[in-house]
Every structure is written in structure tokens, then in C-alpha cells.
Design a protein around this motif. Sequence first.
Motif, PDB file in Angstrom:
ATOM      1  N   GLU A 144       7.137   5.696  -0.431  1.00  0.00           N
ATOM      2  CA  GLU A 144       7.816   5.444   0.839  1.00  0.00           C
ATOM      3  C   GLU A 144       8.366   6.718   1.465  1.00  0.00           C
ATOM      4  O   GLU A 144       8.275   6.899   2.688  1.00  0.00           O
ATOM      5  CB  GLU A 144       8.960   4.443   0.637  1.00  0.00           C
ATOM      6  N   SER A 145       8.921   7.604   0.651  1.00  0.00           N
ATOM      7  CA  SER A 145       9.542   8.814   1.200  1.00  0.00           C
ATOM      8  C   SER A 145       8.498   9.703   1.870  1.00  0.00           C
ATOM      9  O   SER A 145       8.724  10.214   2.966  1.00  0.00           O
ATOM     10  CB  SER A 145      10.263   9.592   0.092  1.00  0.00           C
ATOM     11  N   VAL A 205      -4.496   4.493   7.706  1.00  0.00           N
ATOM     12  CA  VAL A 205      -4.510   3.680   6.486  1.00  0.00           C
ATOM     13  C   VAL A 205      -3.965   4.536   5.351  1.00  0.00           C
ATOM     14  O   VAL A 205      -4.591   5.525   4.954  1.00  0.00           O
ATOM     15  CB  VAL A 205      -5.928   3.187   6.160  1.00  0.00           C
ATOM     16  N   PHE A 206      -2.808   4.166   4.828  1.00  0.00           N
ATOM     17  CA  PHE A 206      -2.131   4.965   3.814  1.00  0.00           C
ATOM     18  C   PHE A 206      -2.095   4.201   2.497  1.00  0.00           C
ATOM     19  O   PHE A 206      -1.815   3.004   2.471  1.00  0.00           O
ATOM     20  CB  PHE A 206      -0.695   5.286   4.276  1.00  0.00           C
ATOM     21  N   PHE A 207      -2.382   4.911   1.383  1.00  0.00           N
ATOM     22  CA  PHE A 207      -2.332   4.302   0.058  1.00  0.00           C
ATOM     23  C   PHE A 207      -1.501   5.174  -0.868  1.00  0.00           C
ATOM     24  O   PHE A 207      -1.652   6.401  -0.888  1.00  0.00           O
ATOM     25  CB  PHE A 207      -3.737   4.153  -0.537  1.00  0.00           C
ATOM     26  N   ASN A 245       0.810  -1.221   0.000  1.00  0.00           N
ATOM     27  CA  ASN A 245       0.000   0.000   0.000  1.00  0.00           C
ATOM     28  C   ASN A 245       0.841   1.269   0.000  1.00  0.00           C
ATOM     29  O   ASN A 245       0.358   2.333  -0.400  1.00  0.00           O
ATOM     30  CB  ASN A 245      -0.939   0.013   1.202  1.00  0.00           C
ATOM     31  N   ILE A 246       2.112   1.180   0.442  1.00  0.00           N
ATOM     32  CA  ILE A 246       2.969   2.376   0.462  1.00  0.00           C
ATOM     33  C   ILE A 246       4.048   2.327  -0.618  1.00  0.00           C
ATOM     34  O   ILE A 246       4.859   3.248  -0.722  1.00  0.00           O
ATOM     35  CB  ILE A 246       3.642   2.561   1.841  1.00  0.00           C
ATOM     36  N   LYS A 247       4.042   1.275  -1.429  1.00  0.00           N
ATOM     37  CA  LYS A 247       5.070   1.123  -2.470  1.00  0.00           C
ATOM     38  C   LYS A 247       4.955   2.265  -3.478  1.00  0.00           C
ATOM     39  O   LYS A 247       3.892   2.520  -4.032  1.00  0.00           O
ATOM     40  CB  LYS A 247       4.910  -0.219  -3.189  1.00  0.00           C
ATOM     41  N   VAL A 285       5.480  11.629   7.051  1.00  0.00           N
ATOM     42  CA  VAL A 285       4.239  11.933   7.770  1.00  0.00           C
ATOM     43  C   VAL A 285       3.928  10.928   8.876  1.00  0.00           C
ATOM     44  O   VAL A 285       3.086  11.195   9.735  1.00  0.00           O
ATOM     45  CB  VAL A 285       3.040  11.985   6.793  1.00  0.00           C
ATOM     46  N   SER A 286       4.606   9.782   8.863  1.00  0.00           N
ATOM     47  CA  SER A 286       4.317   8.770   9.881  1.00  0.00           C
ATOM     48  C   SER A 286       4.899   9.203  11.227  1.00  0.00           C
ATOM     49  O   SER A 286       5.915   9.901  11.298  1.00  0.00           O
ATOM     50  CB  SER A 286       4.904   7.412   9.483  1.00  0.00           C
ATOM     51  N   CYS A 287       4.222   8.783  12.299  1.00  0.00           N
ATOM     52  CA  CYS A 287       4.673   9.116  13.638  1.00  0.00           C
ATOM     53  C   CYS A 287       4.330   7.960  14.568  1.00  0.00           C
ATOM     54  O   CYS A 287       3.479   7.120  14.253  1.00  0.00           O
ATOM     55  CB  CYS A 287       4.020  10.415  14.131  1.00  0.00           C
ATOM     56  N   PHE A 288       4.984   7.929  15.725  1.00  0.00           N
ATOM     57  CA  PHE A 288       4.774   6.837  16.673  1.00  0.00           C
ATOM     58  C   PHE A 288       3.440   7.042  17.403  1.00  0.00           C
ATOM     59  O   PHE A 288       3.152   8.118  17.911  1.00  0.00           O
ATOM     60  CB  PHE A 288       5.917   6.794  17.690  1.00  0.00           C
ATOM     61  N   GLY A 289       2.655   5.992  17.442  1.00  0.00           N
ATOM     62  CA  GLY A 289       1.351   6.085  18.091  1.00  0.00           C
ATOM     63  C   GLY A 289       0.223   6.379  17.134  1.00  0.00           C
ATOM     64  O   GLY A 289      -0.890   6.703  17.559  1.00  0.00           O
ATOM     65  N   GLY A 290       0.511   6.250  15.841  1.00  0.00           N
ATOM     66  CA  GLY A 290      -0.526   6.458  14.833  1.00  0.00           C
ATOM     67  C   GLY A 290      -0.806   5.174  14.083  1.00  0.00           C
ATOM     68  O   GLY A 290       0.018   4.266  14.032  1.00  0.00           O
TER      69      GLY A 290
END
Length: 336
Positions: free
Chosen positions: A170-171, A184-186, A165-167, A176-181
Motif C-alpha cells: 500500500e505504501s 494495473v498494480f500487483f 492486488n495492492i495488499k 506512485v499513484s496519481c490522478f488520471g491514471g
Amino acid sequence: MLIQYCYESINRSCEKNGWSNSIKIPMYIFMVGTILTTLAGNLAVIISIAHFKQLHTPTNYLILSMSMVDFMLGSLVMPYSMVRSVENCWYFGEIFCKIHTSTDIMLSTSSIFHLSFISVDKYYAVCDPLRYKSRINVYVILMMIFISWVVPAIFAFTMIFCELNIKGAESYFNQVSCFGGCVVFFSQTSGLVSSMLSFYIPGFVMLCIYGKIYVIARTQARSIAANHIHFQITIGTSQNIPRNRERKAAKTLGIIMGVFIICWSPFFFCTAIDGFLRYAIPRIVVDAFVWIGYLNSTFNPMVYAFFYMWFQRALKMILFGKVFQHDSSRTILYSE
């Protein structure tokens, strides 16, 4: 306003929603109400079809399977999504985040697959009634149920655990990703493929089939009206029967497609285009559309079961405890 984090002692922790209790409490009330309604409605359908022997038909097995999917969505997915939506935090671990996301996609897609196969069943029942029982038998229904469970499961768990789903994005995902989240990312490709498989293709199939059913039902109603012309003098109400049936068929099909499209189209439209807009759609909007999509599982028992007289009678017996009486499973709920 002081910014609060999901995990205060961990770097790159996600920010909590800064909403006051006057906002959070109504949200929790609405979501808990949605969950309980989803569970109660689908459980009533499950008990009805499983208990009453008259309801042990291939068509009802398909409805039973769909109700089990929707019940699992309400019990296994929606409670965790509720906490994530209100708090903007995921407190249940990274591995369970993937399991939850995979299960969410699987059950939502499976519910839509069931709706499509139910439309196929209705098509043969209306358009080819003489050969309906030979075409739609137990083995065909079991194959539909198998496909509705297995294909979404393989698709969802493979995509999430293999990170398909993130292919290609990735960058941006790492930024935008963080710990504790647990969002659903596409990527552009996965969002488009997921939307096509889970919504647009099944939705197009349903739209075509129900359109065909309506045309044929209207033709049959007009044919019956023509055959009853010579009875109009002696039976004054007979001329209204075909028109009433036509209006009822149009109303039922309109509700079926209307509920499905209204509930799921906002989310899958956003999923399909969000990557191409460089993820400009606010996450709170996407999250709201997820819950609107969940409502389809809440409305399914109302749309597909509450229209049937047998369900209304079965529900009364369940509510009044008559299902515990001896031989209640042999109760005749409708005339053949």
C-alpha cells in the motif's frame, strides 16, 4: 520539453506521454488494426458456429465460447487500453477504471482457461477416441464453459474491488499513484498468485497434454505406416501419408503452444517478478507486454479455426452473403 498533465487543474495529476504525433499515430494505427482484426476474426467464428447446424457440436461450443470471450476483450477492454497506452491518461473515471481492470483480467484469464479446456478435449479425441463421445458430452462442455467464465470473474472482480492486488504494498502504491491514471498494480503476493492462476498452471496443463497428444499421434502414425508397408509397391504415395499426418500434428501443436507462450509469457513473467524487483520494470515495457498478450485473442481464431476446412468454407459463405439464403444453415461444410 514542457510537461503536460492529464488534468492540468488538479494536483497530483498523472503526466501525459510527451510523444510526438509521429509516434502516437502509428501506435493508434497498430492498435486499431489489432482491435478490428480481433473483432472480425472472432465474429466470423461466432457466426459460423451459431449459424451452421453441422457445427453444433460440444467441441465447437467450447470454441464458440472462447471466441465470445475474445470478442468481448476486443470490444470492451482493448479500446480503453489503447487510449491509456498512447496518452498515459485515464479519462473515464475511477470506478470505471476498476471495472475495466477487472474485466481485463477476467477475460484474459477466461480466454486462457478456454485454451486449456480445448487441450483437454483434444486429448480425449486423440488418445481415447472410442470413449470420446461418452466422456466429452454437452454437459461436460457446459461445465468447462461455466468454470472458464465464473472462476476468472470471481477472482478478478474480488481482487480488484477488494484491493487485494495492492495488499502488502500500500505504501509504495500510494507513492506512485496519481490522478488520471489506471495502472494495473500487483503486490509481490498478488502478482505471483495471479500469474500462477492465469498463466503458469493452465500453461503447464496445456504443455503436458499437447506433449502427450503429440507422442500418441506419432505412435499412431508409425503404426499406420507399418500396416501399410505391403501396399508400398502398388500404392506409391501411401507410405508418405502417416509421415505427413505426423508433421501436420507436430506443426499444429507447435503453433498452438508457440503462439500462447510467445503472447502471454512476457507479461506474466513481469507480473510475477516485478514486485520482487521493487517495480524496476518500466511501465511502458509492461504496457507493451499487455498488448502482446492481447494479440493471443487476435490469433486464436486463426490458430483454432483457420486450420479447419469447415471454417474456410463457412467464411466464404459469410463474405459472399450466402448465409442469408434459404436453408443455408443446413449446408454440409465437411464430410463426416
